[in-house]
Design a protein around this motif. Structure first.
Motif, PDB file in Angstrom:
ATOM      1  N   ASP A   1     -22.317  91.232 -57.814  1.00 16.67           N
ATOM      2  CA  ASP A   1     -23.640  90.478 -57.803  1.00 16.67           C
ATOM      3  C   ASP A   1     -24.720  91.078 -57.962  1.00 16.67           C
ATOM      4  O   ASP A   1     -25.940  90.471 -58.033  1.00 16.67           O
ATOM      5  N   GLY A   2     -24.807  92.184 -57.754  1.00 18.94           N
ATOM      6  CA  GLY A   2     -25.822  93.482 -58.000  1.00 18.94           C
ATOM      7  C   GLY A   2     -26.757  93.576 -56.741  1.00 18.94           C
ATOM      8  O   GLY A   2     -27.705  94.237 -56.780  1.00 18.94           O
ATOM      9  N   PHE A   3     -26.069  93.114 -55.557  1.00 21.12           N
ATOM     10  CA  PHE A   3     -26.868  93.702 -54.166  1.00 21.12           C
ATOM     11  C   PHE A   3     -26.852  94.845 -53.646  1.00 21.12           C
ATOM     12  O   PHE A   3     -27.686  95.259 -53.075  1.00 21.12           O
ATOM     13  N   MET A   4     -25.573  95.637 -54.032  1.00 20.94           N
ATOM     14  CA  MET A   4     -25.386  96.765 -53.455  1.00 20.94           C
ATOM     15  C   MET A   4     -24.488  97.540 -54.504  1.00 20.94           C
ATOM     16  O   MET A   4     -23.999  97.168 -55.355  1.00 20.94           O
ATOM     17  N   ASP A   5     -24.707  99.057 -54.190  1.00 17.32           N
ATOM     18  CA  ASP A   5     -24.287  99.753 -55.149  1.00 17.32           C
ATOM     19  C   ASP A   5     -22.632 100.095 -54.923  1.00 17.32           C
ATOM     20  O   ASP A   5     -21.927  99.798 -53.779  1.00 17.32           O
ATOM     21  N   LYS A   6     -21.904 100.447 -56.020  1.00 19.84           N
ATOM     22  CA  LYS A   6     -20.459 100.480 -55.979  1.00 19.84           C
ATOM     23  C   LYS A   6     -19.941 101.707 -54.805  1.00 19.84           C
ATOM     24  O   LYS A   6     -18.871 101.663 -54.148  1.00 19.84           O
ATOM     25  N   ASP A   7     -20.984 102.760 -54.610  1.00 18.94           N
ATOM     26  CA  ASP A   7     -20.578 103.653 -53.796  1.00 18.94           C
ATOM     27  C   ASP A   7     -20.276 103.279 -52.230  1.00 18.94           C
ATOM     28  O   ASP A   7     -19.539 103.828 -51.664  1.00 18.94           O
ATOM     29  N   VAL A   8     -20.849 102.201 -51.952  1.00 20.93           N
ATOM     30  CA  VAL A   8     -20.444 101.418 -50.619  1.00 20.93           C
ATOM     31  C   VAL A   8     -19.521 100.435 -50.758  1.00 20.93           C
ATOM     32  O   VAL A   8     -19.494  99.684 -49.690  1.00 20.93           O
ATOM     33  N   GLN A   9     -18.759 100.164 -51.681  1.00 27.81           N
ATOM     34  CA  GLN A   9     -17.976  99.295 -51.686  1.00 27.81           C
ATOM     35  C   GLN A   9     -16.727  99.502 -50.776  1.00 27.81           C
ATOM     36  O   GLN A   9     -16.095 100.676 -51.095  1.00 27.81           O
ATOM     37  N   VAL A  10     -16.123  98.631 -50.107  1.00 25.60           N
ATOM     38  CA  VAL A  10     -14.837  98.826 -49.446  1.00 25.60           C
ATOM     39  C   VAL A  10     -13.759  97.798 -50.020  1.00 25.60           C
ATOM     40  O   VAL A  10     -13.864  96.528 -50.192  1.00 25.60           O
ATOM     41  N   GLY A  11     -12.643  98.290 -49.962  1.00 29.64           N
ATOM     42  CA  GLY A  11     -11.427  97.549 -50.463  1.00 29.64           C
ATOM     43  C   GLY A  11     -10.603  98.399 -51.333  1.00 29.64           C
ATOM     44  O   GLY A  11     -10.727  99.455 -51.747  1.00 29.64           O
ATOM     45  N   GLN A  12      -9.831  97.404 -52.000  1.00 30.08           N
ATOM     46  CA  GLN A  12      -8.764  97.894 -52.816  1.00 30.08           C
ATOM     47  C   GLN A  12      -9.389  98.790 -54.002  1.00 30.08           C
ATOM     48  O   GLN A  12      -8.774  99.620 -54.667  1.00 30.08           O
ATOM     49  N   THR A  13     -10.455  98.036 -54.700  1.00 27.38           N
ATOM     50  CA  THR A  13     -10.976  98.740 -55.788  1.00 27.38           C
ATOM     51  C   THR A  13     -12.326  99.503 -55.479  1.00 27.38           C
ATOM     52  O   THR A  13     -12.959  99.845 -56.202  1.00 27.38           O
ATOM     53  N   GLY A  14     -12.526  99.853 -54.163  1.00 24.62           N
ATOM     54  CA  GLY A  14     -13.421 100.473 -53.605  1.00 24.62           C
ATOM     55  C   GLY A  14     -12.947 101.825 -52.753  1.00 24.62           C
ATOM     56  O   GLY A  14     -12.052 102.447 -53.080  1.00 24.62           O
ATOM     57  N   LYS A  15     -13.531 101.757 -51.407  1.00 25.25           N
ATOM     58  CA  LYS A  15     -13.117 102.835 -50.544  1.00 25.25           C
ATOM     59  C   LYS A  15     -12.271 102.263 -49.598  1.00 25.25           C
ATOM     60  O   LYS A  15     -12.680 101.179 -48.786  1.00 25.25           O
ATOM     61  N   THR A  16     -11.432 103.156 -48.720  1.00 26.23           N
ATOM     62  CA  THR A  16     -10.940 102.767 -47.641  1.00 26.23           C
ATOM     63  C   THR A  16     -11.574 103.426 -46.415  1.00 26.23           C
ATOM     64  O   THR A  16     -11.916 104.754 -46.498  1.00 26.23           O
ATOM     65  N   VAL A  17     -11.664 102.587 -45.475  1.00 29.78           N
ATOM     66  CA  VAL A  17     -12.551 103.146 -44.374  1.00 29.78           C
ATOM     67  C   VAL A  17     -11.723 103.162 -43.038  1.00 29.78           C
ATOM     68  O   VAL A  17     -11.104 102.066 -42.912  1.00 29.78           O
ATOM     69  N   ARG A  18     -12.020 103.797 -41.918  1.00 30.24           N
ATOM     70  CA  ARG A  18     -11.404 103.673 -40.703  1.00 30.24           C
ATOM     71  C   ARG A  18     -12.572 104.049 -39.443  1.00 30.24           C
ATOM     72  O   ARG A  18     -12.380 104.956 -38.715  1.00 30.24           O
TER      73      ARG A  18
ATOM     74  N   ARG B   1      14.479 111.573 -58.679  1.00 30.48           N
ATOM     75  CA  ARG B   1      14.421 112.329 -57.835  1.00 30.48           C
ATOM     76  C   ARG B   1      13.329 113.264 -58.645  1.00 30.48           C
ATOM     77  O   ARG B   1      13.672 113.788 -59.294  1.00 30.48           O
ATOM     78  N   PRO B   2      12.061 113.669 -57.779  1.00 34.05           N
ATOM     79  CA  PRO B   2      11.884 113.343 -56.516  1.00 34.05           C
ATOM     80  C   PRO B   2      11.161 111.800 -56.549  1.00 34.05           C
ATOM     81  O   PRO B   2      10.692 111.511 -57.671  1.00 34.05           O
ATOM     82  N   GLN B   3      10.895 111.115 -55.483  1.00 31.94           N
ATOM     83  CA  GLN B   3      10.335 109.869 -55.576  1.00 31.94           C
ATOM     84  C   GLN B   3       8.795 110.208 -55.135  1.00 31.94           C
ATOM     85  O   GLN B   3       8.664 111.127 -54.319  1.00 31.94           O
ATOM     86  N   MET B   4       7.942 109.843 -56.121  1.00 33.05           N
ATOM     87  CA  MET B   4       6.623 110.251 -55.966  1.00 33.05           C
ATOM     88  C   MET B   4       5.676 109.111 -56.020  1.00 33.05           C
ATOM     89  O   MET B   4       5.886 107.884 -56.380  1.00 33.05           O
ATOM     90  N   ALA B   5       4.318 109.390 -55.141  1.00 30.39           N
ATOM     91  CA  ALA B   5       3.881 108.374 -54.614  1.00 30.39           C
ATOM     92  C   ALA B   5       2.102 109.113 -54.556  1.00 30.39           C
ATOM     93  O   ALA B   5       2.177 110.035 -54.068  1.00 30.39           O
ATOM     94  N   THR B   6       1.179 108.285 -55.075  1.00 33.17           N
ATOM     95  CA  THR B   6      -0.249 108.649 -54.906  1.00 33.17           C
ATOM     96  C   THR B   6      -0.444 107.851 -53.861  1.00 33.17           C
ATOM     97  O   THR B   6      -0.220 106.719 -53.927  1.00 33.17           O
ATOM     98  N   ILE B   7      -1.277 108.107 -52.760  1.00 32.64           N
ATOM     99  CA  ILE B   7      -1.689 107.390 -51.614  1.00 32.64           C
ATOM    100  C   ILE B   7      -3.054 107.596 -51.428  1.00 32.64           C
ATOM    101  O   ILE B   7      -3.619 108.680 -51.124  1.00 32.64           O
ATOM    102  N   ARG B   8      -3.581 106.542 -51.053  1.00 35.75           N
ATOM    103  CA  ARG B   8      -5.219 106.516 -50.895  1.00 35.75           C
ATOM    104  C   ARG B   8      -5.512 107.228 -49.618  1.00 35.75           C
ATOM    105  O   ARG B   8      -4.805 107.110 -48.434  1.00 35.75           O
ATOM    106  N   PRO B   9      -6.777 107.976 -49.669  1.00 35.81           N
ATOM    107  CA  PRO B   9      -7.228 108.702 -48.496  1.00 35.81           C
ATOM    108  C   PRO B   9      -7.544 107.426 -47.401  1.00 35.81           C
ATOM    109  O   PRO B   9      -8.002 106.420 -47.786  1.00 35.81           O
ATOM    110  N   LYS B  10      -7.672 107.876 -46.252  1.00 35.30           N
ATOM    111  CA  LYS B  10      -8.002 107.112 -44.954  1.00 35.30           C
ATOM    112  C   LYS B  10      -6.958 106.066 -44.652  1.00 35.30           C
ATOM    113  O   LYS B  10      -7.222 105.369 -43.924  1.00 35.30           O
ATOM    114  N   VAL B  11      -5.782 105.854 -45.540  1.00 36.82           N
ATOM    115  CA  VAL B  11      -4.939 105.070 -44.998  1.00 36.82           C
ATOM    116  C   VAL B  11      -4.213 105.413 -43.845  1.00 36.82           C
ATOM    117  O   VAL B  11      -3.806 104.531 -42.711  1.00 36.82           O
TER     118      VAL B  11
END
Length: 342
Positions: A260-277, A167-177
């Motif tokens: 594949d080089g078609f778009m920038d990392k800044d607009v990537q959605v997903g586990q290795t990108g951003k969380t959106v709602r 204790r304490p139980q610790m966690a980091t949690i992604r924004p927008k989840v």
């Protein structure tokens, strides 16, 4: 008999920059309120932790967002983020107040701070989580065991992690989840000012200058309408951009499209990108792999276009069209233009 009788409450680190609290702290407070509601017999409270300089006045905002109590450390040493002083302050707070759980946003700052604090206090930490629950089987024993879920194996699977022995139980949690609850200015709570006994006031790292990162493009996490590009849409990205423009939205992409080089990392959605709602997410040529879905499944409305009728994306879509994106999407754009002109 509770396993850790001296530890109580769910604490949330409320990250701030230049005196402005980050939304992820308020999102975690809102979720913490839901968690304590599932353990009414344990009388847990939600406690916000606010570090900074000249930030005492923000404590009331934290209460308005759902905290029952706020612990404030207001000190000139905390004006800018310092791994050294922030870790020192949080470690002392945890040792003094003994929280049962401690949640932090999985931001750049949170990902640096949380593991250092965990190492100091010899506690378990689950990183980059997307879901948290309380183990109801343990509640009868007086234990609020956190069930912390995060993607693993590159996002192909989800694992639930527990820390039963520390204790304490610790966690980091992604924004927008999690949703951020409405602000209630009438809420009342306790504000506690905490004065750390600094191990040293001499900084091991001295900040000579802070240079703001230039904003390149848009922040897709704030977009209300998103048109998502998967590998099946790489040949018609202009149509996706036109669709987004007509709807007043933005274009985002899967990891495959970025790699594949078609778009920038800044607009990537997903586990290795951003969380959106967003209110509306149009998934174009997206298969529905769990890595991507983890970042957009909380959208209010999901429309999927995919030529494969068995694509996983259709399982979470509110509406689906089976067909090639370069054939279906132009028809949608045409109808949007007609509707706007009417």
């Amino acid at each position: 008999m509770a396993k850790f009788p001296d530890y109580k409450d769910i604490y949330v680190f409320v990250e701030q920059k230049d005196g402005v609290p980050a939304e992820v702290g308020y999102e975690l407070i809102s979720e913490a309120r839901k968690l304590v509601a599932t353990i009414p017999g344990m009388d847990f409270k939600v406690v916000g932790v606010l570090l900074g300089s000249d930030i005492k006045d923000k404590a009331k905002d934290v209460i308005a967002h759902g905290a029952d109590k706020v612990i404030v450390v207001d000190d000139p040493l905390l004006k800018d983020y310092s791994t050294q002083f922030y870790t020192d302050a949080l470690t002392q707070i945890i040792k003094e107040f003994k929280p049962d759980s401690f949640l932090t946003g999985a931001t750049v700052l949170g990902r640096d701070l949380a593991p250092r604090v965990a190492a100091r206090i010899d506690a378990g930490l689950t990183a980059d989580a997307t879901k948290i629950d309380i183990d109801q089987d343990k509640v009868a024993d007086g234990e609020a065991l956190l069930l912390v879920t995060r993607p693993t194996f590159g996002g192909n699977l989800f694992g639930t992690i527990v820390c039963p022995d520390t204790r304490p139980q610790m966690a980091t949690i992604r924004p927008k989840v999690f949703d951020m609850a409405p602000v209630d200015e009438s809420r009342e709570g306790e504000i506690v000012e905490f004065k750390p006994a600094w191990e040293s006031t001499t900084p091991l790292v001295e900040i000579k200058e802070t240079v703001a990162k230039p904003l390149a493009g848009i922040d897709i996490t704030k977009a209300n309408i998103l048109v998502g590009a998967g590998r099946g849409a790489e040949g018609c990205l202009d149509v996706l951009k036109e669709c987004a423009k007509e709807l007043g939205g933005e274009v985002c992409a899967t990891r495959a499209v970025v790699e594949d080089g078609f778009m920038d990392k800044d607009v990537q959605v997903g586990q290795t990108g951003k969380t959106v709602r967003p209110s509306l997410y149009i998934a174009c040529g997206i298969s529905g792999a769990v890595q991507h879905v983890a970042g957009m499944e909380k959208a209010d409305m999901i429309i999927a276009i995919n030529r494969d009728p068995e694509a996983e994306i259709f399982k979470i879509a509110n509406m689906g069209f089976v067909g090639n994106v370069n054939e279906v999407l132009p028809l949608l754009v045409e109808e949007i233009k007609k509707a706007k002109a009417a």
